[in-house]
Design an enzyme around this catalytic site. Structure first.
Site, PDB file in Angstrom:
ATOM      1  N   VAL A  91       1.075   0.992  -6.907  1.00 50.80           N
ATOM      2  CA  VAL A  91       0.839   0.078  -8.028  1.00 50.80           C
ATOM      3  C   VAL A  91       1.041   0.717  -9.403  1.00 50.80           C
ATOM      4  CG1 VAL A  91      -0.726  -1.460  -6.766  1.00 50.80           C
ATOM      5  CG2 VAL A  91      -1.679   0.497  -8.017  1.00 50.80           C
ATOM      6  N   TYR A 104     -14.417   6.641 -13.097  1.00 43.79           N
ATOM      7  CA  TYR A 104     -14.221   5.442 -12.266  1.00 43.79           C
ATOM      8  C   TYR A 104     -14.830   4.226 -12.968  1.00 43.79           C
ATOM      9  CZ  TYR A 104     -14.707   2.402  -8.122  1.00 43.79           C
ATOM     10  OH  TYR A 104     -14.653   1.355  -7.236  1.00 43.79           O
ATOM     11  N   LYS A 148     -13.162   0.624 -14.097  1.00 43.79           N
ATOM     12  CA  LYS A 148     -13.625  -0.665 -13.563  1.00 43.79           C
ATOM     13  C   LYS A 148     -14.148  -1.572 -14.681  1.00 43.79           C
ATOM     14  CE  LYS A 148     -12.364  -0.080  -9.388  1.00 43.79           C
ATOM     15  NZ  LYS A 148     -11.295  -0.913  -8.825  1.00 43.79           N
ATOM     16  N   ASP A 162       0.853  -1.196   0.000  1.00 45.82           N
ATOM     17  CA  ASP A 162       0.000   0.000   0.000  1.00 45.82           C
ATOM     18  C   ASP A 162       0.881   1.235   0.000  1.00 45.82           C
ATOM     19  OD1 ASP A 162      -2.135   2.050   0.879  1.00 45.82           O
ATOM     20  OD2 ASP A 162      -3.289   0.204   0.912  1.00 45.82           O
TER      21      ASP A 162
HETATM   22  P1  NAD Z   1     -10.132   2.008   0.516  1.00 40.37           P
HETATM   23  O1  NAD Z   1      -9.948   3.407   0.075  1.00 40.37           O
HETATM   24  O2  NAD Z   1     -10.592   1.723   1.894  1.00 40.37           O
HETATM   25  O3  NAD Z   1      -8.816   1.156   0.225  1.00 40.37           O
HETATM   26  C1  NAD Z   1      -8.074   1.291  -0.952  1.00 40.37           C
HETATM   27  C2  NAD Z   1      -6.617   1.156  -0.601  1.00 40.37           C
HETATM   28  O4  NAD Z   1      -5.857   1.284  -1.809  1.00 40.37           O
HETATM   29  C3  NAD Z   1      -6.136   2.240   0.371  1.00 40.37           C
HETATM   30  O5  NAD Z   1      -5.464   1.665   1.465  1.00 40.37           O
HETATM   31  C4  NAD Z   1      -5.218   3.082  -0.477  1.00 40.37           C
HETATM   32  O6  NAD Z   1      -4.142   3.670   0.248  1.00 40.37           O
HETATM   33  C5  NAD Z   1      -4.730   2.074  -1.487  1.00 40.37           C
HETATM   34  N1  NAD Z   1      -4.171   2.714  -2.681  1.00 40.37           N
HETATM   35  C6  NAD Z   1      -4.640   3.796  -3.332  1.00 40.37           C
HETATM   36  N2  NAD Z   1      -3.824   4.106  -4.349  1.00 40.37           N
HETATM   37  C7  NAD Z   1      -2.819   3.210  -4.332  1.00 40.37           C
HETATM   38  C8  NAD Z   1      -1.664   3.011  -5.124  1.00 40.37           C
HETATM   39  N3  NAD Z   1      -1.366   3.829  -6.150  1.00 40.37           N
HETATM   40  N4  NAD Z   1      -0.855   1.974  -4.839  1.00 40.37           N
HETATM   41  C9  NAD Z   1      -1.139   1.157  -3.802  1.00 40.37           C
HETATM   42  N5  NAD Z   1      -2.193   1.299  -2.997  1.00 40.37           N
HETATM   43  C10 NAD Z   1      -3.039   2.317  -3.272  1.00 40.37           C
HETATM   44  O7  NAD Z   1     -11.178   1.394  -0.539  1.00 40.37           O
HETATM   45  P2  NAD Z   1     -11.894  -0.033  -0.601  1.00 40.37           P
HETATM   46  O8  NAD Z   1     -13.333   0.234  -0.589  1.00 40.37           O
HETATM   47  O9  NAD Z   1     -11.317  -1.008   0.342  1.00 40.37           O
HETATM   48  O10 NAD Z   1     -11.517  -0.418  -2.105  1.00 40.37           O
HETATM   49  C11 NAD Z   1     -10.787  -1.564  -2.484  1.00 40.37           C
HETATM   50  C12 NAD Z   1     -11.109  -1.903  -3.932  1.00 40.37           C
HETATM   51  O11 NAD Z   1     -12.505  -2.234  -4.045  1.00 40.37           O
HETATM   52  C13 NAD Z   1     -10.878  -0.740  -4.898  1.00 40.37           C
HETATM   53  O12 NAD Z   1     -10.328  -1.223  -6.101  1.00 40.37           O
HETATM   54  C14 NAD Z   1     -12.275  -0.194  -5.134  1.00 40.37           C
HETATM   55  O13 NAD Z   1     -12.376   0.469  -6.355  1.00 40.37           O
HETATM   56  C15 NAD Z   1     -13.097  -1.462  -5.072  1.00 40.37           C
HETATM   57  N6  NAD Z   1     -14.511  -1.231  -4.755  1.00 40.37           N
HETATM   58  C16 NAD Z   1     -14.898  -0.599  -3.600  1.00 40.37           C
HETATM   59  C17 NAD Z   1     -16.247  -0.390  -3.353  1.00 40.37           C
HETATM   60  C18 NAD Z   1     -16.762   0.306  -2.108  1.00 40.37           C
HETATM   61  O14 NAD Z   1     -17.949   0.649  -2.048  1.00 40.37           O
HETATM   62  N7  NAD Z   1     -15.967   0.501  -1.071  1.00 40.37           N
HETATM   63  C19 NAD Z   1     -17.207  -0.837  -4.280  1.00 40.37           C
HETATM   64  C20 NAD Z   1     -16.774  -1.475  -5.437  1.00 40.37           C
HETATM   65  C21 NAD Z   1     -15.432  -1.666  -5.667  1.00 40.37           C
END
Ligand code: NAD
Length: 266
Positions: A64, A159, A163, A37
């Site tokens: 990433v 976004y 996705k 992260d």
């Molecule tokens: P979150 O923001 O809680 O966690 C995302 C993590 O990714 C964070 O810890 C952040 O620091 C890290 N991150 C961001 N940019 C980064 C980079 N360049 N390199 C490495 N790490 C990086 O969000 P989440 O809800 O846990 O999301 C996780 C995944 O699930 C994401 O891909 C998100 O798009 C997807 N998602 C989330 C939801 C939702 O409602 N929370 C819904 C659908 C999909």
């Protein structure tokens, strides 16, 4: 018997939300887990907590969108844990806004993290996992897409585009890895609204844009679209990732699993 004993996993974006939950569940099921992260302190805390519970976990700083950091992340998994079997491309960022107001810098930022970051993950995981690679025994790649990669949502155009790209990348990678005999399966998970930092920000952004009057109204109206009657928690997604990582899904590749309490079919 634990589902992932002897396996090595790398989870990107594991300092928070869904990624942290996946890292915890994988470790509890016997995997050695490398957590990456950009949030170092939070990531270290999650890894330390897993170790306190008796799991094997290590945190590394990893952006990433940086290819060299992918090389070191995968090398670290091989050096520290002796291989690489499971990759969860979970790191992601969101951006809420109307298409009429979109800025090129924001488009590029989302593409760099949510799309290029995931493609680079495939590149380096495939090199490590495929026969002849440094781990060399195949594996499973799990990509976090979203319901926004399946259906249209206002104010989430950029976004959604990223996705949707992850959804199709997963299918192309599944065919390539299958046909070339790599023994690597690739699947995508499509969560609905999950209670994480991102989930909270999303609702606040919708309120800020005037889509909903306030947070309470937003949650009430959104809940009406979820037949199961609640939004998601990170554990809902971690359970699905565990299934896709385990041998129980050994004949599943290129598929998309929607984890949304029935939102997209209602
Ligand atoms: P979150 O923001 O809680 O966690 C995302 C993590 O990714 C964070 O810890 C952040 O620091 C890290 N991150 C961001 N940019 C980064 C980079 N360049 N390199 C490495 N790490 C990086 O969000 P989440 O809800 O846990 O999301 C996780 C995944 O699930 C994401 O891909 C998100 O798009 C997807 N998602 C989330 C939801 C939702 O409602 N929370 C819904 C659908 C999909």
């Amino acid at each position: 018997k634990q589902n992932l004993s002897g396996k090595v996993a790398y989870v990107s974006g594991a300092a928070s939300g869904i990624g942290a939950a996946i890292a915890r569940v994988f470790a509890a099921e016997g995997a050695s887990v490398l957590l990456g992260d950009v949030q170092v302190e939070r990531g270290e805390t999650v890894a330390a907590h897993i170790r306190e519970q008796g799991g094997r976990a290590l945190f590394i700083h990893h952006d990433v969108s940086d290819e060299r950091q992918w090389e070191s992340a995968l090398a670290c998994a091989v050096e520290e844990f002796g291989g690489m079997d499971l990759l969860v491309n979970n790191a992601g960022i969101e951006q809420t806004g109307l298409l009429a107001d979109v800025e090129l810098a924001d488009i590029n930022k989302l593409l760099a993290v949510n799309v290029a970051g995931v493609i680079l993950g495939h590149k380096h995981a495939i090199r490590t996992m495929r026969p002849g690679g440094s781990a060399g025994k195949g594996g499973s790649i799990i990509n976090l897409s979203s319901v926004a990669g399946l259906i249209g949502t206002p104010a989430l155009g950029v976004y959604s585009a990223t996705k949707g790209a992850v959804r199709l990348l997963s299918k192309a990678a599944a065919v390539e890895c299958g046909r070339l005999g790599y023994g690597i399966r690739v699947n995508s998970i499509h969560p609905g609204l999950v209670d994480t930092d991102m989930g909270v920000k999303l609702v606040d952004d919708f309120v800020g844009l005037g889509v909903f009057a306030d947070r309470e109204t937003a949650l009430r109206q959104m809940l009406e679209t979820y037949p199961i009657g609640r939004t998601g928690v990170p554990g809902d997604i971690a359970g699905t990732a565990l299934f896709l990582a385990s041998e129980q899904s050994s004949w599943i590749t290129g598929t998309e699993i929607v984890v949304d309490g029935g939102m997209t079919i209602s």
